[in-house]
Scaffold this motif. Structure first.
Motif, PDB file in Angstrom:
ATOM      1  N   UNK A   1      15.466   5.604   0.155  1.00  0.00           N
ATOM      2  CA  UNK A   1      16.826   5.109  -0.056  1.00  0.00           C
ATOM      3  C   UNK A   1      16.837   3.593   0.072  1.00  0.00           C
ATOM      4  N   UNK A   2      16.045   2.972  -0.751  1.00  0.00           N
ATOM      5  CA  UNK A   2      15.885   1.527  -0.769  1.00  0.00           C
ATOM      6  C   UNK A   2      14.866   1.168  -1.826  1.00  0.00           C
ATOM      7  N   UNK A   3      14.240   0.033  -1.686  1.00  0.00           N
ATOM      8  CA  UNK A   3      13.241  -0.424  -2.651  1.00  0.00           C
ATOM      9  C   UNK A   3      11.848   0.025  -2.231  1.00  0.00           C
ATOM     10  N   UNK A   4      10.988   0.182  -3.238  1.00  0.00           N
ATOM     11  CA  UNK A   4       9.580   0.488  -3.009  1.00  0.00           C
ATOM     12  C   UNK A   4       8.743  -0.677  -3.497  1.00  0.00           C
ATOM     13  N   UNK A   5       7.940  -1.234  -2.582  1.00  0.00           N
ATOM     14  CA  UNK A   5       6.991  -2.289  -2.931  1.00  0.00           C
ATOM     15  C   UNK A   5       5.615  -1.740  -2.609  1.00  0.00           C
ATOM     16  N   UNK A   6       4.797  -1.519  -3.627  1.00  0.00           N
ATOM     17  CA  UNK A   6       3.525  -0.813  -3.433  1.00  0.00           C
ATOM     18  C   UNK A   6       2.388  -1.579  -4.093  1.00  0.00           C
ATOM     19  N   UNK A   7       1.204  -1.449  -3.482  1.00  0.00           N
ATOM     20  CA  UNK A   7      -0.006  -1.994  -4.071  1.00  0.00           C
ATOM     21  C   UNK A   7      -1.154  -1.064  -3.726  1.00  0.00           C
ATOM     22  N   UNK A   8      -2.098  -0.889  -4.647  1.00  0.00           N
ATOM     23  CA  UNK A   8      -3.224  -0.009  -4.397  1.00  0.00           C
ATOM     24  C   UNK A   8      -3.967   0.327  -5.668  1.00  0.00           C
ATOM     25  N   UNK A   9      -5.016   1.113  -5.515  1.00  0.00           N
ATOM     26  CA  UNK A   9      -5.783   1.553  -6.675  1.00  0.00           C
ATOM     27  C   UNK A   9      -5.009   2.580  -7.492  1.00  0.00           C
ATOM     28  N   UNK A  10      -4.515   3.624  -6.826  1.00  0.00           N
ATOM     29  CA  UNK A  10      -3.706   4.646  -7.494  1.00  0.00           C
ATOM     30  C   UNK A  10      -2.499   4.960  -6.616  1.00  0.00           C
ATOM     31  N   UNK A  11      -1.324   4.781  -7.156  1.00  0.00           N
ATOM     32  CA  UNK A  11      -0.083   5.083  -6.443  1.00  0.00           C
ATOM     33  C   UNK A  11       0.671   6.130  -7.246  1.00  0.00           C
ATOM     34  N   UNK A  12       0.960   7.258  -6.606  1.00  0.00           N
ATOM     35  CA  UNK A  12       1.694   8.358  -7.246  1.00  0.00           C
ATOM     36  C   UNK A  12       3.022   8.518  -6.527  1.00  0.00           C
ATOM     37  N   UNK A  13       4.105   8.461  -7.275  1.00  0.00           N
ATOM     38  CA  UNK A  13       5.445   8.568  -6.697  1.00  0.00           C
ATOM     39  C   UNK A  13       6.090   9.847  -7.217  1.00  0.00           C
ATOM     40  N   UNK A  14       6.185  10.842  -6.335  1.00  0.00           N
ATOM     41  CA  UNK A  14       6.829  12.118  -6.692  1.00  0.00           C
ATOM     42  C   UNK A  14       8.268  12.214  -6.190  1.00  0.00           C
TER      43      UNK A  14
END
Length: 467
Positions: A87-100
């Motif tokens: 319930x906000x923002x997503x800031x992601x970094x990585x080789x593989x990021x999966x958002x379900x």
């Protein structure tokens, strides 16, 4: 006009990607500090029944987030899987990021591959290799993409615009408004509710059919399938006309604009992106090496300069402007004085003294010029990088604020990203230069006063001793 449109399009894409990556950091810097501003998780696992009513930083080699985050989520790791809702923002970094899970705010990603499988309440800002949008993805606002592969699969939806820069985009879902792109290859098989404006090279086979992290690589050029539905106009800039590849007639017609620049090589579109990344990495590494040497040789110097810039930012800007102007004018006047003095000595037959004047004067000016260039191009930016890092770590991770190299690294990365924003980046660079110069001037002036006071005390002591 065509080149202007192309440059404006690419600038807009790059600016929006970078703004997305630093947006949350800027917001947090402006927010009031509390006793515990954020939550931290180092084991990389959030259980399904866990609810976090705060911003969350989670980092591990393998990250699995099954719970609910009522705030912003900062996630980093080799492999990141987000099954819970944010319930906000997503800031992601990585080789593989999966958002379900559902992200009710924006998504900002920098890394190799991002797989989106659920709704996004805001926009997606992407910088990396591959973005895959599954059939159930609904993006309520826009997409800003800069990378190799954008795969918007059938059943996905973007409710506003798609702004794309990189090698290929496979648009088989639905985009409710416009598509703006600067690409090596574009395939449209879904519905576009508005106009399509894109720059593409001439059709040609792609040399690497097995690109890492990408399931399908198409040939360069423009490809509009029979199932495509473009309700607006299709405008494309290319070295050659590609009417045979347009199998479906857009509602607003097709407008072909010949390219004025030769783009026969397929990788021409991706070279700009790779060059952009390498240039930023070079800037970051240069500032970190120089700043690291300063920290190693004078451990407290950057901290003192950062303190002046933080506590007196407006005087620092003013003094920086004065130092910049007087330094430039003073350098010109000093150079002219050296030449005039040397000529006068030569006229009065003091040729040896004139030669010494020219030699020492020019050598001194070269040294001062090199020092001025270093302070303008690098020194002031190192000071501002240290300042930004101190501000961020003070609010988000106070346990690291006493480690100057951590502050410098974080601050330099943020500064280089901000400086890369077209137009606005020029203003940011100018302000950083003035603030850095002003902080250095305040430090120098205070140190000079201390030396003068010490010398005065020493003279008084010697005089008293004689008496």
């Amino acid at each position: 006009m065509k080149r202007l449109w192309r440059n404006m399009s690419r600038s807009r894409l790059t600016m929006c990607v970078l703004l997305g990556l630093v947006l949350i950091i800027v917001v947090l810097l402006a927010a009031p500090r509390t006793a515990q501003a954020v939550a931290f998780d180092d084991d990389g696992f959030i259980a399904a029944d866990e609810v976090i009513h705060d911003d969350l930083f989670i980092s591990a080699e393998s990250v699995v987030m099954n719970g609910v985050v009522n705030g912003a989520l900062f996630a980093s790791g080799q492999n990141v899987t987000i099954n819970g809702d944010i319930n906000g923002d997503l800031i992601a970094t990585g080789n593989t990021v999966i958002v379900n899970g559902v992200v009710n705010g924006n998504v900002a990603f920098a890394g190799f591959k991002l797989q989106m499988n659920n709704a996004v309440g805001g926009s997606i800002f992407f910088l990396g290799n591959s973005l895959v949008m599954g059939p159930g993805v609904i993006v309520r606002r826009n997409i800003f993409f800069n990378g190799f592969n954008l795969d918007a699969q059938a059943g996905s939806q973007v409710q506003r615009d798609a702004n794309i820069s990189g090698y290929q985009a496979l648009l088989n879902g639905q985009i409710d408004r416009n598509v703006n792109g600067d690409l090596g290859a574009l395939e449209i098989g879904g519905r576009i509710g508005g106009d399509v404006q894109v720059k593409v090279p001439e059709p040609a086979p792609f040399d690497f059919q097995y690109w890492p992290g990408v399931s399908q690589v198409i040939d360069a050029g423009l490809w509009v399938t029979e199932s495509a539905l473009i309700e607006g106009a299709l405008t494309y800039v290319s070295p050659v006309e590609q009417a045979d590849a347009i199998k479906s007639r857009p509602g607003g017609g097709v407008i072909y604009q010949p390219s004025t620049v030769e783009t026969s090589k397929v990788m021409q579109a991706s070279k700009g992106f790779v060059g952009w990344i390498l240039d930023r990495i070079q800037r970051i590494v240069t500032l970190l090496i120089l700043g690291g040497l300063l920290i190693w040789r004078w451990p407290n110097l950057l901290g003192q300069l950062s303190h002046y810039a933080r506590t007196r930012p407006l005087p620092a800007v003013g003094l920086g402007a004065v130092a910049f102007l007087t330094g430039g004018v003073g350098g010109v006047l000093l150079t002219m004085s050296i030449f005039i003095l040397g000529l006068l000595l030569g006229v009065v037959a003091l040729s040896n003294l004139a030669g010494v004047t020219f030699s020492l004067g020019i050598s001194g000016m070269l040294f001062l010029s090199a020092l001025a260039i270093f302070l303008l191009a690098h020194g002031s930016k190192i000071v501002v990088g240290q300042l930004l890092g101190d501000l961020i770590l003070t609010r988000l991770a106070p346990q690291y604020e006493q480690k100057p190299m951590w502050s410098l690294t974080l601050g330099v990365i943020v500064y280089v990203l901000l400086r890369s924003i077209p137009l606005l980046g020029l203003l940011i660079g100018a302000i950083a230069t003035l603030v850095g110069l002003g902080a250095m001037w305040m430090w120098f002036w205070k140190r000079a006063k201390r030396c003068a006071v010490s010398a005065s005390v020493a003279d008084t002591t010697r005089s008293t001793g004689r008496l």
